[in-house]
Design a protein around this motif. Structure first.
Motif, short mmCIF file in Angstrom:
data_model
loop_
_atom_site.label_atom_id
_atom_site.label_comp_id
_atom_site.label_asym_id
_atom_site.label_seq_id
_atom_site.Cartn_x
_atom_site.Cartn_y
_atom_site.Cartn_z
N ARG A 184 -1.55 8.17 8.30
CA ARG A 184 -1.91 7.48 7.07
C ARG A 184 -2.40 6.06 7.39
O ARG A 184 -1.92 5.42 8.34
N ASP A 186 -1.86 3.21 5.78
CA ASP A 186 -0.84 2.16 5.70
C ASP A 186 0.12 2.21 6.88
O ASP A 186 0.54 1.17 7.41
N THR A 187 0.44 3.42 7.35
CA THR A 187 1.33 3.55 8.51
C THR A 187 0.70 2.94 9.75
O THR A 187 1.35 2.20 10.50
N ARG A 197 5.08 -1.56 5.85
CA ARG A 197 4.15 -0.67 5.17
C ARG A 197 3.80 -1.21 3.79
O ARG A 197 2.70 -0.99 3.29
N GLN A 198 4.75 -1.92 3.16
CA GLN A 198 4.44 -2.49 1.85
C GLN A 198 3.34 -3.53 1.96
O GLN A 198 2.43 -3.57 1.13
N ALA A 200 1.09 -3.51 4.24
CA ALA A 200 -0.13 -2.73 4.50
C ALA A 200 -0.71 -2.19 3.20
O ALA A 200 -1.92 -2.27 2.97
N LYS A 201 0.14 -1.64 2.34
CA LYS A 201 -0.33 -1.13 1.06
C LYS A 201 -0.95 -2.24 0.21
O LYS A 201 -1.99 -2.05 -0.44
N ASP A 202 -0.29 -3.41 0.22
CA ASP A 202 -0.81 -4.54 -0.54
C ASP A 202 -2.17 -4.99 -0.01
O ASP A 202 -3.06 -5.36 -0.79
N SER A 203 -2.34 -4.93 1.31
CA SER A 203 -3.62 -5.32 1.91
C SER A 203 -4.73 -4.38 1.46
O SER A 203 -5.85 -4.81 1.16
N VAL A 204 -4.41 -3.08 1.38
CA VAL A 204 -5.40 -2.10 0.93
C VAL A 204 -5.74 -2.33 -0.53
O VAL A 204 -6.92 -2.39 -0.92
N SER A 219 -4.24 3.83 0.28
CA SER A 219 -3.45 3.59 1.48
C SER A 219 -2.96 4.87 2.13
O SER A 219 -2.48 4.85 3.27
N ASP A 220 -3.10 6.02 1.42
CA ASP A 220 -2.60 7.28 1.96
C ASP A 220 -3.68 8.10 2.67
O ASP A 220 -3.41 9.21 3.11
#
Length: 260
Positions: A184, A186-187, A197-198, A200-204, A219-220
């Motif tokens: 994934r 975000d991973t 990972r949070q 990372a998700k926020d960056s996306v 992010s997935d």
């Protein structure tokens, strides 16, 4: 046949796969070469895999210099002997007052696309930290020379450049072994840049991440070999190979990371 091939790729890649098969059919029917636009590394890999061990169609990739990220694919019948002109590719140098002004990769690319030219007709943008060169489709070279006079608020002039005089990029890549629980987006961002990972998700979600130079809002999404992932202000990385799994069923990856 295409349905069997699709299962090995992402759903969104199916139109590109169909396009490549169309190129191959054209070479076979006309018995003459076919030249693609500039491809991302992922697209180039797909072309190589689809042509495979064909005895009737051969393939060469050209991006202007060794190590180019974006390359054009030349598909041609076995009898044909390609030459440099077949790639219809040109190099331009950007002349600007370097002592008094700065330009960047993003501003250069934005200006060229803003001139009304598709991204696929623009290859790599290269710098040694001071000067800038750009690889383009031969068909748009003169258009760029005549119409691009400013990048941001900096006056510029584009001039022809011999490929032998291309800059050596100042980019430095580090090859790492990365262990990740999944492929994934975000991973992988979290693993490569050593944050949560949070984050990372926020960056996306905030538009800071691109995959193959296109902004990504999911992010997935699964990242594969030769996909280029860019994180604003942090650089970019790509998976060179997926080397199997660990005893805990994590992926073992060889990843190239741009140092910034």
């Amino acid at each position: 046949m295409n349905e069997e091939v699709y299962q090995h790729y992402r759903k969104e890649e199916q139109p590109f796969i169909d396009q490549v098969y169309g190129w191959m059919q054209q070479v076979e029917n006309r018995y003459s070469p076919y030249l693609s636009v500039f491809l991302t590394p992922r697209q180039a890999m797909i072309v190589e895999q689809l042509i495979g061990d064909s005895e009737t169609i051969l393939l060469q990739l050209f991006g202007g210099y060794e190590g180019a990220e974006r390359k054009r694919a030349l598909l041609y019948p076995a009898y044909y002997e390609p030459n440099h002109d077949d790639y219809e590719t040109s190099a331009l140098q950007i002349i600007f007052p370097a002592k008094f002004a700065n330009i960047s990769h993003g501003k250069i690319l934005g200006t060229l696309i803003g001139a009304g030219i598709d991204r696929e007709r623009i290859g790599d943008i290269i710098t040694d930290g001071d000067s800038w060169h750009v690889i383009v489709d031969f068909g748009v070279k003169e258009y760029f020379k005549q119409n691009v006079t400013k990048i941001g608020n900096v006056g510029v002039r584009l001039e022809d450049l011999d490929f032998a005089d291309l800059l050596e990029s100042s980019e430095t890549w580090e090859t790492r072994t990365v262990i990740a629980s999944s492929l994934r987006l975000d991973t992988l961002l979290a693993k490569v840049y050593n944050f949560s990972r949070q984050r990372a998700k926020d960056s996306v979600s905030s538009g800071m991440v691109k995959v193959n130079f296109m902004e990504m809002d999911r992010s997935d999404v699964t990242i594969g070999e030769n996909d280029i992932v860019s994180l604003r202000k942090s650089g970019r990385f790509w998976i060179e190979s997926i080397d199997g799994t660990t005893k805990k069923d994590n992926y073992r990856l060889t990843v190239n990371v741009l140092q910034v």
